[in-house]
Design a protein around this motif. Structure first.
Motif: not given
Lengths: 267, 267
Positions: A42, A138, A141-142, A144-147, A172, A175, A251-252, A255-256, A259, B205, B241-245, B248, B251-252, B256
């Motif tokens: 992957r 990490t 990765r976050t 990327d999650a939020m693009a 990520s 990405h 990383s926490v 992330g906080v 978001y 959330f 999660i708007p992105g590609k990941a 999360l 712990s993040v 959050v």
């Protein structure tokens, strides 16, 4: 002897290519070769697809499946060197508990910090001197999650191409553009509204406005933001810590903040 | 020979107490002895002060400083066994890059899940089958930062007393009660309004009400919440999660959720 030849199977851990691949666990050799390693079907699929990095070479386990066959085909169509490796050699190379059937040697490449900043549409994260590669992974990765648009490593950062970081990104890293900068260059190039995270002299993070695009600047866990960088921020935001812990994991905290900042804009 | 004797210095790594301390890196021996190890002056200070765990024995480096002297005094006042160890032995025992001058052997102890739930004032975090001790440690640290009531490990959890977890808590393991439960017992004992985090079939959330006290239930990164536990929640909340990941880091995600939920109540 051509160890890069496609049709033969590399049987020896002493083969120069295998030795090179194994050496990439070590920062010194990653820098010497300008390469890092990534493992798994992957992950390598993401690396080929993203195009953020140039793939130097792919090592396939000799017992490859139909799925890896498809991946090999798409790699070869992109003129990526593909090499077949004996399972026993692959097991020694793999850094994961379950040996993976593909390992990629991938060329180090940083994006241009100025370009990321000038073309940002949502958010750019700037991290000052992050020390822990797992935390950095990490954060990638976050991000990327939020693009978001990219991450800029400021000052003396840990190696984003260290295996712990690459693994923690969960693909990520392929990405999200990564760039490097000095404090001075970052301040000069950054025209975005900028929010720094600080423990002292800052407003509660919920009271800071975050209309995108903006830059989010995070200091190191140990020292926080340097004075120069903190001074350059338009806002300083604080994450409250009512309990006994002295600080949050980086990383926490990132992330906080991300978001809190972006969730209202990203339905 | 009494290896626990106070006045003599343990010079040999073959000493039974030292062998016991070294064995605690291994889950099997942690369970066999019912002990875990924690290192460093600040950490041991927190362990003595908190009283959440019983300290079986403290090992002091022979080259101890004035600060460790004060710690030893307060430990001995609490009838904690204190042993002096040669520096070369301590260096072998320490699991940190810079060998620490105190190592504590601390007795495993879980709090009572029912009591935590029935006396909760702010929030109880329930984690279903967390797998990564580093992530669990980081969650304990965040929980301590937000001064919540406790953490309940549901089902098949990784070991919270593993060195990676204890280290990642940054002493917070000594501030936050930890309990264990089965899914069925948790559902039976929990009378708090409960918010589960899920990717499917859930509200954003930010649209979920979090008036304390409440329980926040997080599933594993791989599988999310089990059906039974998800069904028992009053609300299901989703982190977008708007992105590609694909997901999360646990712990993040927990950080959050906790900040989104509690920050408005914790000025």
């Amino acid at each position: 002897m051509n160890s890069y030849k496609n049709t033969s199977v590399i049987e020896s851990a002493q083969n120069p290519l295998i030795k090179k691949a194994a050496s990439l666990r070590d920062k010194k050799y990653r820098q010497q070769h300008g390469l890092f390693a990534a493992e798994g079907q992957r992950t390598i699929g993401a690396a080929i697809e993203s195009g953020l990095y140039e793939i130097d070479c792919l090592l396939f386990d000799e017992s490859a499946s139909r799925e890896t066959g498809a991946l090999k085909k798409s790699a070869m169509a992109k003129k990526i060197k593909c090499v077949t490796v004996a399972s026993k050699v692959m097991q020694k190379l793999s850094q994961q508990d379950n040996a993976q059937n593909i390992i990629g040697l991938i060329r180090h490449k940083y994006a241009d910090a100025g370009k990321i900043l000038s073309s940002a549409k949502t958010c750019v994260i700037a991290l000052e001197s992050p020390r822990d590669p797992g935390n950095l992974g990490t954060i990638i990765r976050t991000a990327d999650a939020m693009a978001i648009d990219g991450i800029i490593l400021i000052g003396d950062s840990c190696d984003p191409f260290a295996p712990e970081c690459v693994r923690a990104t969960m693909d990520s890293i392929f990405h999200i553009p990564l760039a490097r900068s000095t404090v001075a260059d970052f301040i000069k190039q950054n025209k975005l509204p900028t929010i720094g995270t600080a423990l002292q002299g800052a407003n509660d993070f919920r009271e800071v406005s975050y209309k995108p695009p903006f830059a989010l600047v995070m200091g190191s866990e140990q020292k926080g933001l340097s004075g120069e960088l903190a001074k350059s921020c338009d806002h300083l935001a604080k994450l409250p810590i009512p309990g006994k812990a002295e600080s949050l994991n980086l990383s926490v905290a990132t992330g906080v903040m991300l978001y809190a900042a972006l969730a209202p804009w990203r339905k």
